[in-house]
Enzyme design. Structure first.
Site, PDB file in Angstrom:
ATOM      1  N   ALA A  15      -9.219  11.066   3.824  1.00  0.00           N
ATOM      2  CA  ALA A  15     -10.462  11.033   4.592  1.00  0.00           C
ATOM      3  C   ALA A  15     -11.500  11.952   3.979  1.00  0.00           C
ATOM      4  CB  ALA A  15     -10.188  11.439   6.035  1.00  0.00           C
ATOM      5  N   GLY A  32     -14.794   4.596   5.549  1.00  0.00           N
ATOM      6  CA  GLY A  32     -14.045   5.799   5.916  1.00  0.00           C
ATOM      7  C   GLY A  32     -14.441   6.265   7.305  1.00  0.00           C
ATOM      8  N   GLU A  62       0.843  -1.202   0.000  1.00  0.00           N
ATOM      9  CA  GLU A  62       0.000   0.000   0.000  1.00  0.00           C
ATOM     10  C   GLU A  62       0.872   1.244   0.000  1.00  0.00           C
ATOM     11  OE1 GLU A  62      -3.397   0.647   3.002  1.00  0.00           O
ATOM     12  OE2 GLU A  62      -1.911   2.127   3.637  1.00  0.00           O
TER      13      GLU A  62
HETATM   14  P1  FAD Z   1     -17.726  -0.860   7.217  1.00  0.00           P
HETATM   15  O1  FAD Z   1     -17.523  -2.213   6.637  1.00  0.00           O
HETATM   16  O2  FAD Z   1     -18.847  -0.040   6.697  1.00  0.00           O
HETATM   17  O3  FAD Z   1     -17.881  -1.045   8.808  1.00  0.00           O
HETATM   18  C1  FAD Z   1     -17.831   0.081   9.679  1.00  0.00           C
HETATM   19  C2  FAD Z   1     -18.504  -0.267  11.006  1.00  0.00           C
HETATM   20  O4  FAD Z   1     -19.912  -0.381  10.809  1.00  0.00           O
HETATM   21  C3  FAD Z   1     -18.070  -1.608  11.598  1.00  0.00           C
HETATM   22  O5  FAD Z   1     -18.121  -1.495  12.988  1.00  0.00           O
HETATM   23  C4  FAD Z   1     -19.128  -2.584  11.093  1.00  0.00           C
HETATM   24  O6  FAD Z   1     -19.265  -3.722  11.950  1.00  0.00           O
HETATM   25  C5  FAD Z   1     -20.363  -1.704  11.078  1.00  0.00           C
HETATM   26  N1  FAD Z   1     -21.324  -2.030  10.005  1.00  0.00           N
HETATM   27  C6  FAD Z   1     -21.041  -2.411   8.731  1.00  0.00           C
HETATM   28  N2  FAD Z   1     -22.175  -2.557   8.024  1.00  0.00           N
HETATM   29  C7  FAD Z   1     -23.205  -2.260   8.866  1.00  0.00           C
HETATM   30  C8  FAD Z   1     -24.630  -2.207   8.736  1.00  0.00           C
HETATM   31  N3  FAD Z   1     -25.240  -2.546   7.597  1.00  0.00           N
HETATM   32  N4  FAD Z   1     -25.373  -1.823   9.818  1.00  0.00           N
HETATM   33  C9  FAD Z   1     -24.785  -1.501  11.006  1.00  0.00           C
HETATM   34  N5  FAD Z   1     -23.434  -1.544  11.182  1.00  0.00           N
HETATM   35  C10 FAD Z   1     -22.659  -1.897  10.127  1.00  0.00           C
HETATM   36  N6  FAD Z   1      -9.761   5.001   5.473  1.00  0.00           N
HETATM   37  C11 FAD Z   1      -9.659   6.040   4.609  1.00  0.00           C
HETATM   38  O7  FAD Z   1     -10.209   7.117   4.853  1.00  0.00           O
HETATM   39  N7  FAD Z   1      -8.928   5.925   3.444  1.00  0.00           N
HETATM   40  C12 FAD Z   1      -8.303   4.765   3.094  1.00  0.00           C
HETATM   41  O8  FAD Z   1      -7.664   4.684   2.053  1.00  0.00           O
HETATM   42  C13 FAD Z   1      -8.385   3.650   3.998  1.00  0.00           C
HETATM   43  N8  FAD Z   1      -7.797   2.473   3.694  1.00  0.00           N
HETATM   44  C14 FAD Z   1      -7.968   1.399   4.530  1.00  0.00           C
HETATM   45  C15 FAD Z   1      -7.425   0.162   4.156  1.00  0.00           C
HETATM   46  C16 FAD Z   1      -7.580  -0.962   4.975  1.00  0.00           C
HETATM   47  C17 FAD Z   1      -7.015  -2.286   4.544  1.00  0.00           C
HETATM   48  C18 FAD Z   1      -8.286  -0.833   6.203  1.00  0.00           C
HETATM   49  C19 FAD Z   1      -8.437  -2.027   7.125  1.00  0.00           C
HETATM   50  C20 FAD Z   1      -8.830   0.388   6.579  1.00  0.00           C
HETATM   51  C21 FAD Z   1      -8.693   1.507   5.745  1.00  0.00           C
HETATM   52  N9  FAD Z   1      -9.255   2.751   6.059  1.00  0.00           N
HETATM   53  C22 FAD Z   1      -9.139   3.812   5.198  1.00  0.00           C
HETATM   54  C23 FAD Z   1      -9.954   2.942   7.350  1.00  0.00           C
HETATM   55  C24 FAD Z   1     -11.470   2.638   7.247  1.00  0.00           C
HETATM   56  O9  FAD Z   1     -12.092   3.609   6.453  1.00  0.00           O
HETATM   57  C25 FAD Z   1     -12.024   2.657   8.679  1.00  0.00           C
HETATM   58  O10 FAD Z   1     -11.521   1.566   9.403  1.00  0.00           O
HETATM   59  C26 FAD Z   1     -13.521   2.765   8.814  1.00  0.00           C
HETATM   60  O11 FAD Z   1     -13.814   3.072  10.187  1.00  0.00           O
HETATM   61  C27 FAD Z   1     -14.298   1.504   8.487  1.00  0.00           C
HETATM   62  O12 FAD Z   1     -14.283   1.219   7.170  1.00  0.00           O
HETATM   63  P2  FAD Z   1     -14.937  -0.179   6.620  1.00  0.00           P
HETATM   64  O13 FAD Z   1     -14.912  -0.122   5.167  1.00  0.00           O
HETATM   65  O14 FAD Z   1     -14.320  -1.327   7.307  1.00  0.00           O
HETATM   66  O15 FAD Z   1     -16.431   0.055   7.156  1.00  0.00           O
END
Ligand code: FAD
Length: 285
Positions: free
Chosen positions: A50, A107, A16
């Site tokens: 972000a 995010g 990355e």
């Molecule tokens: P989601 O999968 O949407 O989950 C977020 C939270 O909501 C979790 O607690 C989940 O259990 C819960 N949830 C999911 N779906 C539902 C639903 N339907 N109803 C109720 N609750 C739900 N951030 C950036 O800004 N830019 C980046 O480039 C970036 N790259 C990343 C790369 C990796 C490999 C990782 C692990 C993280 C990265 N992040 C990045 C951080 C990420 O945006 C945060 O961790 C964010 O808080 C969660 O993103 P997610 O896609 O996992 O969210």
């Protein structure tokens, strides 16, 4: 792909990078990519600022990876800050640049966004973004996962339920949050198997080469830090070169253990450091 020296299997190797803050530094990242390109990673992912800040740079760097380095680019994208119209524009732009892999994320709330704006976002979760990217068509979609659960999730089971929802929408690759305790990862992988989640799982490895790294990215991630690693940080507090070396060696030991346990993919959080990525790569072959 790299060959697993312990099992003989092929393992996905990826890393990355993140866009530089200053526009002038874009050439530095191109140089970093030129140096990483020689490792022939299966893909290089590019983070997304972000709330969508720097989104143009993500697209530009992804295009450089895809079209100049001739390595698959995986562009990150977040639901936060995205509207239905801006998503279509971003997807069209990536398609035009032949960047056809996306890491779809929710995010976090950027500092510049009010709680109200965050609450009123058009796409609530990564799954909402994934659904719409699927409808647009033509992209291979990856998602994030958390061996120690997402920090906002009440428990592992709830987090896994939503992870399964993302996978059922057609996610093909899962990249884990950084972790330093492999046992936690192995338990997580077992749970994915039990739930029938078959997406390709790529273990996110963050080499800790600076003492202050734990205070920033790691504390935000919620990943636990084993005593072995915290002892190294205490030992090399005043010795940057020693910390760099010890951090690389810790990451190599972690990857070798994962390889012995038949991991399907290794994703290095390279922090834009080609030399560190190179050293890890050579040591694990
Ligand atoms: P989601 O999968 O949407 O989950 C977020 C939270 O909501 C979790 O607690 C989940 O259990 C819960 N949830 C999911 N779906 C539902 C639903 N339907 N109803 C109720 N609750 C739900 N951030 C950036 O800004 N830019 C980046 O480039 C970036 N790259 C990343 C790369 C990796 C490999 C990782 C692990 C993280 C990265 N992040 C990045 C951080 C990420 O945006 C945060 O961790 C964010 O808080 C969660 O993103 P997610 O896609 O996992 O969210």
């Amino acid at each position: 792909m790299i060959r697993n020296k312990f099992t003989g299997d092929e393992v996905v190797f990826s890393c990355e990078v993140f866009p530089p803050k200053r526009d002038d530094d874009i050439y530095e990242i191109f140089q970093t990519l030129d140096a990483i390109e020689d490792l022939k990673p299966d893909y290089i992912s590019v983070t997304y600022g972000a709330g969508g800040s720097n989104s143009k740079k993500t697209a530009k760097i992804s295009s450089y990876i895809q079209n100049v380095c001739d390595v698959e680019a995986l562009a990150h994208m977040t639901a936060v800050g995205m509207t239905h119209d801006s998503l279509k524009e971003r997807l069209a732009e990536l398609r035009k640049k032949a960047v056809l892999r996306i890491l779809a994320l929710r995010g976090d709330k950027p500092r510049t966004m009010t709680d109200e704006e965050f609450e009123q976002r058009e796409f609530r979760y990564a799954s909402d973004l994934i659904r719409e990217i699927r409808e647009f068509g033509g992209f291979r979609i990856a998602a994030a996962c958390y061996p120690e659960k997402h920090p906002e999730s009440p428990d592992v089971e709830t987090d896994l339920k939503f992870l399964k929802e993302k996978c059922d929408l057609g996610v093909e690759d899962l990249i884990t949050q950084m972790f330093f305790d492999n046992e936690k990862f192995y338990r997580f992988r077992e749970r994915l198997d039990q739930m029938g989640i078959s997406a390709s799982l790529h273990a996110g490895i963050m080499p800790i080469t600076k003492v202050n790294q734990l205070g920033t990215s790691v504390s935000l991630s919620g990943s636990s830090v084993p005593t072995e690693l915290s002892n190294l940080i205490a030992k090399y507090a005043e010795d940057p070169a020693g910390m760099r070396q010890a951090g690389i060696e810790f990451a190599v030991r972690q990857v070798e253990d994962l390889l012995k346990h038949g991991i399907s993919g290794i994703h290095i959080y390279s922090m834009n450091k080609a030399d560190v990525t190179n050293e890890i790569y050579k040591a694990i072959l």
